[in-house]
Design an enzyme around this catalytic site. Structure first.
Site, PDB file in Angstrom:
ATOM      1  N   PRO A 246       1.943   3.533  12.768  1.00  0.00           N
ATOM      2  CA  PRO A 246       3.285   3.713  13.297  1.00  0.00           C
ATOM      3  C   PRO A 246       4.049   4.812  12.563  1.00  0.00           C
ATOM      4  CG  PRO A 246       3.073   1.618  12.151  1.00  0.00           C
ATOM      5  CD  PRO A 246       1.711   2.174  12.278  1.00  0.00           C
ATOM      6  N   THR A 248       3.886   8.035  12.927  1.00  0.00           N
ATOM      7  CA  THR A 248       3.212   9.298  12.644  1.00  0.00           C
ATOM      8  C   THR A 248       3.490  10.354  13.710  1.00  0.00           C
ATOM      9  OG1 THR A 248       1.277   8.210  13.549  1.00  0.00           O
ATOM     10  CG2 THR A 248       1.347   8.528  11.189  1.00  0.00           C
ATOM     11  N   GLY A 249       4.316  10.025  14.670  1.00  0.00           N
ATOM     12  CA  GLY A 249       4.727  11.046  15.619  1.00  0.00           C
ATOM     13  C   GLY A 249       3.992  11.018  16.943  1.00  0.00           C
ATOM     14  N   THR A 251       4.824   9.271  19.750  1.00  0.00           N
ATOM     15  CA  THR A 251       5.808   9.420  20.816  1.00  0.00           C
ATOM     16  C   THR A 251       6.331  10.851  20.857  1.00  0.00           C
ATOM     17  OG1 THR A 251       6.486   7.187  20.236  1.00  0.00           O
ATOM     18  CG2 THR A 251       7.865   8.372  21.783  1.00  0.00           C
ATOM     19  N   HIS A 467       7.632  -7.603 -18.979  1.00  0.00           N
ATOM     20  CA  HIS A 467       6.683  -7.604 -17.868  1.00  0.00           C
ATOM     21  C   HIS A 467       6.434  -6.170 -17.390  1.00  0.00           C
ATOM     22  CE1 HIS A 467       5.043  -9.448 -14.070  1.00  0.00           C
ATOM     23  NE2 HIS A 467       5.304  -8.217 -13.660  1.00  0.00           N
ATOM     24  N   GLU A 468       7.520  -5.468 -17.104  1.00  0.00           N
ATOM     25  CA  GLU A 468       7.365  -4.101 -16.582  1.00  0.00           C
ATOM     26  C   GLU A 468       6.758  -3.179 -17.640  1.00  0.00           C
ATOM     27  OE1 GLU A 468       7.551  -3.603 -13.557  1.00  0.00           O
ATOM     28  OE2 GLU A 468       8.604  -5.429 -13.002  1.00  0.00           O
ATOM     29  N   HIS A 471       3.037  -3.485 -17.468  1.00  0.00           N
ATOM     30  CA  HIS A 471       2.439  -2.652 -16.411  1.00  0.00           C
ATOM     31  C   HIS A 471       2.339  -1.202 -16.884  1.00  0.00           C
ATOM     32  CE1 HIS A 471       2.341  -5.551 -13.233  1.00  0.00           C
ATOM     33  NE2 HIS A 471       3.639  -5.748 -13.204  1.00  0.00           N
ATOM     34  N   ASP A 542       2.175  -9.600  -8.124  1.00  0.00           N
ATOM     35  CA  ASP A 542       1.051  -8.993  -8.825  1.00  0.00           C
ATOM     36  C   ASP A 542      -0.221  -9.777  -8.569  1.00  0.00           C
ATOM     37  OD1 ASP A 542       2.928  -7.325  -9.832  1.00  0.00           O
ATOM     38  OD2 ASP A 542       3.106  -8.346 -11.754  1.00  0.00           O
TER      39      ASP A 542
HETATM   40  P1  ADP Z   1       5.167   6.703  16.601  1.00  0.00           P
HETATM   41  O1  ADP Z   1       5.335   6.822  18.063  1.00  0.00           O
HETATM   42  O2  ADP Z   1       3.856   7.260  16.111  1.00  0.00           O
HETATM   43  O3  ADP Z   1       5.406   5.349  16.038  1.00  0.00           O
HETATM   44  P2  ADP Z   1       7.385   8.446  16.573  1.00  0.00           P
HETATM   45  O4  ADP Z   1       6.836   9.553  17.372  1.00  0.00           O
HETATM   46  O5  ADP Z   1       8.300   7.525  17.269  1.00  0.00           O
HETATM   47  O6  ADP Z   1       6.233   7.624  15.885  1.00  0.00           O
HETATM   48  O7  ADP Z   1       8.075   9.069  15.292  1.00  0.00           O
HETATM   49  C1  ADP Z   1       9.338   8.660  14.856  1.00  0.00           C
HETATM   50  C2  ADP Z   1      10.112   9.807  14.269  1.00  0.00           C
HETATM   51  O8  ADP Z   1       9.486  10.293  13.093  1.00  0.00           O
HETATM   52  C3  ADP Z   1      10.184  10.998  15.175  1.00  0.00           C
HETATM   53  O9  ADP Z   1      11.241  10.899  16.045  1.00  0.00           O
HETATM   54  C4  ADP Z   1      10.374  12.153  14.195  1.00  0.00           C
HETATM   55  O10 ADP Z   1      11.712  12.296  13.860  1.00  0.00           O
HETATM   56  C5  ADP Z   1       9.618  11.693  12.981  1.00  0.00           C
HETATM   57  N1  ADP Z   1       8.282  12.278  12.926  1.00  0.00           N
HETATM   58  C6  ADP Z   1       7.108  11.624  12.935  1.00  0.00           C
HETATM   59  N2  ADP Z   1       6.069  12.458  12.842  1.00  0.00           N
HETATM   60  C7  ADP Z   1       6.573  13.708  12.793  1.00  0.00           C
HETATM   61  C8  ADP Z   1       5.983  15.010  12.704  1.00  0.00           C
HETATM   62  N3  ADP Z   1       4.662  15.208  12.650  1.00  0.00           N
HETATM   63  N4  ADP Z   1       6.813  16.057  12.663  1.00  0.00           N
HETATM   64  C9  ADP Z   1       8.145  15.886  12.711  1.00  0.00           C
HETATM   65  N5  ADP Z   1       8.751  14.699  12.804  1.00  0.00           N
HETATM   66  C10 ADP Z   1       7.990  13.599  12.838  1.00  0.00           C
HETATM   67 ZN    ZN Z   2       4.643  -7.112 -12.045  1.00  0.00          ZN
END
Ligand code: ADP
Ligand code: ZN
Length: 683
Positions: A246, A248-249, A251, A467-468, A471, A542
């Site tokens: 999700p 990654t662009g 749409t 703790h931190e 790590h 952890d």
């Molecule tokens: P997906 O459909 O893969 O879940 P989206 O296309 O909805 O993701 O991406 C959400 C937003 O993230 C886009 O509107 C854009 O602003 C940004 N984004 C994601 N990938 C890119 C990319 N390769 N270049 C520029 N902006 C991106």
């Molecule tokens: Zn921890």
């Protein structure tokens, strides 16, 4: 429907009559209410107590008539000549002002508590009146509250009808404004982006994703010049599947295709098809394709197609989801049905191509799969550049640096960082967005909001610090652990403290790397144990992480000698609901055993490392308590260079040496050649 132009009333025909609307009815009802209120409660009937009634009115014989209504309350009429007395001045004044003539209305009202007793009392007074030759009229009346009765049965009906309308509107996705309402259920809810739409997206909006863009550009060509491809008898592909995590662009890419080809773009999510009614999904699919064909050439984009495209009937014991299957069948039929060259291309997005029904992926349907991966360093830089265009940044901002700070971020995350940093800068009243704003935004997106005012006792704070520090110390001492960026004990999101690393971007991970990471993960608890000789619940995350890692090593990656080179990973995802394990009970026991041993060993290792560096650990924890946030410089000051850096330098040196050697051997071989040549020359 949304996209049909509304038929407006002819503008030139003047319509003077006010339009009828339901609000008028509501208004009228409200008005009636108000009027009735006034009529019912005549201006000046005053409520009194029994004590006052008896002592002030009945005893001096001021009362002329009492009417008992519904055995509920009594209306009391005062003799007219007595009204001028001082004690009646309150009602008297009112009655003079009133429109209704005096005498017809009671002056006082008494709510009866016990009717029998009240009647007895009145009888007593009646006889007393009689003795003096006066009459006290006592009447009893039954009055019906017609209005109340009507309201009694009308109100439930009104509420019911209102509820019904509300539900209908909800079900049709708020389409209540237009015509149809309930009758629109079967229509597709696709959003359409036309040529007229304001924001036109083209490939310049999409950074990185070079391979995906090349594949997708073909589709643009198909849409622009179908003739060129069909000329030789080839068929235009019907659809392509964009596969990737999700954000990654996907749409964005689909929109860019539509924008580049300058064709309409229908967008719909897989879950939009499925509704609570049977058959709605299928009819929505039909409607979507009908609309698309009318607007061809065009692109239909179905986001999250796995919502409907999941493999069919894999799961007999849970009962098949018939509605979803019907929808999928309809989609398959439509994709087969329309002519290849009709100019409709379907793009679908999913992050799990493996669980899709094989029929969807068959040739002639989504026969192309385009992979959209998380961006690498250079791609992230490009995405930053795209999203920083509209943001006022200071000149010192280096996109390369930002890209380095955001490993594992998706395009959507980066867009979010840019936006968040602008907001942070605005909040502190800055003129432009500085580097620190970006770093804050990144921290915030990784870890959630800082919660500085969470209540934490000093004792707890000390535990968190150690703790931190645990790590941090371990990751500093291990050469394969991720390099540390900073350590904080400011609570953020759900975490009470955190050590931030800059993960290396690697494609494969070795056993040593996983083990070192696991050791660092267990370092928190190990430090608690060493310094306080007790452990806390703070290590939950952890332990969860370490346990999952250990299981993955053994059952997925075949990294255990005892279990061997076996993987029980199922990449098809088809056994999702099955509860049976693919291995025997004996193997299960062995696996559990191995996991336990593995984690124990790494924990002991962590304890060992920390014991050897106890002084430094303590210094680090104290510094952490004092400063709350410390950076890798602080660690270097305490412990010297990190093992990771030393290791990296060694590799570099070795490489340089090798290069040097290669050069030397080159020279040598050249010499030899020369010699050979010489010798040949000689001979
Ligand atoms: P997906 O459909 O893969 O879940 P989206 O296309 O909805 O993701 O991406 C959400 C937003 O993230 C886009 O509107 C854009 O602003 C940004 N984004 C994601 N990938 C890119 C990319 N390769 N270049 C520029 N902006 C991106
Ligand atoms: Zn921890």
């Amino acid at each position: 429907m949304n996209n049909e132009p509304k038929k407006n009333n002819p503008v030139n025909k003047p319509s003077k009559k006010p339009k009828f609307s339901f609000y008028w009815v509501y208004g009228a009802i409200a008005l009636i209410f108000i009027i009735l209120q006034f009529v019912n409660y005549a201006p000046s009937t005053k409520e009194i107590s029994l004590f006052k009634l008896e002592n002030d009115m009945l005893k001096p014989h001021d009362v002329s008539k009492i009417v008992i209504v519904n055995r509920d309350f009594a209306e009391i009429y005062i003799k007219k000549d007595r009204l001028s007395q001082d004690k009646y001045s309150d009602v008297n004044k009112n009655q003079n002002n009133s429109f209704i003539s005096q005498g017809d209305i009671p002056q006082y009202k008494y709510s009866i508590l016990s009717p029998e007793k009240f009647e007895e009392e009145l009888n007593k007074y009646q006889t007393e009146y009689d003795k003096q030759n006066e009459t006290l009229v006592v009447k009893s009346e039954q009055r019906k509250d017609i209005f109340g009765d009507i309201l009694g049965w009308l109100l439930p009906v009104i509420i019911f009808v209102g509820l019904w309308i509300f539900i209908m509107r909800k079900m049709t996705g708020g389409a209540g404004g237009g015509a149809g309402g309930i009758f629109n259920v079967g229509k597709s809810k696709a959003k359409i982006f036309d040529k007229e739409s304001k924001t036109k997206i083209d490939f310049s909006f999409v950074a990185g994703l070079e391979e995906a863009k090349i594949e997708v550009k073909e589709i643009v060509d198909f849409l622009k010049e179908p003739k060129k491809y069909t000329r030789l008898g080839g068929k235009i592909p019907k659809g392509a599947l964009l596969v990737g995590p999700p954000g990654t662009g996907k749409t964005l890419l689909a929109k860019a295709v539509a924008g580049e080809a300058n064709v309409p773009f229908f967008s719909m999510s897989g879950s939009d098809f499925v509704e609570m009614f049977v058959g709605v999904g299928a009819s929505r699919v039909r409607d979507l394709f009908k609309q698309a064909k009318e607007k061809s050439p065009c692109i239909v984009f179905i986001d999250e197609i796995d919502a409907i495209g999941r493999a069919r009937g894999k799961n007999p014991n849970m009962g098949a989801n018939d509605e979803r299957e019907n929808t999928l069948n309809q989609l398959l039929t439509e994709m087969d049905g329309f002519d290849t060259n009709s100019g409709v291309i379907i793009l679908a997005a999913t992050n799990r191509a493996d669980i899709l029904d094989k029929a969807l992926l068959r040739a002639g349907r989504f026969d192309r799969q385009i992979y959209v991966e998380l961006p690498d360093l250079n791609e992230r830089e490009a995405i930053f550049k795209v999203h920083l265009k509209d943001i006022k940044t200071s000149k010192t901002i280096d996109t390369k640096f930002l890209a380095k700070q955001t490993p594992g971020f998706s395009g959507a995350d980066i867009a979010n960082v840019c936006n968040e940093s602008a907001l942070i800068a605005a909040r502190r009243g800055g003129k432009e967005v500085e580097k620190q704003d970006f770093l804050d935004a990144i921290d915030r997106i990784i870890g959630g909001l800082e919660k500085r005012n969470k209540i934490i006792t000093i004792e707890e704070k000390k535990t968190i610090a150690f703790h931190e520090a645990g790590h941090a110390t371990i990751s500093w001492m291990l050469k394969y652990a991720h390099p540390l960026v900073k350590v904080t004990i400011v609570p953020r999101g759900k975490a009470l403290g955190a050590a931030w690393y800059l993960p290396e971007e690697r494609q494969i991970t070795t056993t040593e790397q996983i083990l070192d990471e696991m050791c660092a993960t267990l370092g928190g608890r190990a430090s608690e144990l060493i310094n306080f000789n007790k452990i806390s619940t703070g290590a939950l995350n952890d332990l969860e992480k370490a346990t999952k890692q250990a299981y993955a090593m053994i059952v997925y990656y075949g990294m255990s000698d005892k279990i061997g080179n076996i993987s029980f990973y199922d990449s098809t995802g088809q056994n999702e609901y099955s509860f049976t394990k693919p291995y025997s009970e004996k193997t299960a026991e062995e696996i559990d055993d191995e996991v336990k041993k593995l984690i124990e060993k790494q924990f002991d290792r962590a304890v060992d490392i920390l014991s050897k560096n106890k002084e430094g650990l303590k210094k680090l924890a104290e510094r952490l308590l004092a400063k709350e946030v410390i950076y890798s410089d602080d660690l270097e000051e305490i412990f010297g260079k990190s093992q990771y850096d030393i290791y990296k330098e060694e590799i570099q040196q070795k490489e340089q040496q090798k290069e040097q050697e290669n050069k030397n051997t080159d020279i040598k071989t050249n010499d030899k050649n020369n010699k050979d040549n010489n010798t040949t020359n000689i001979t």
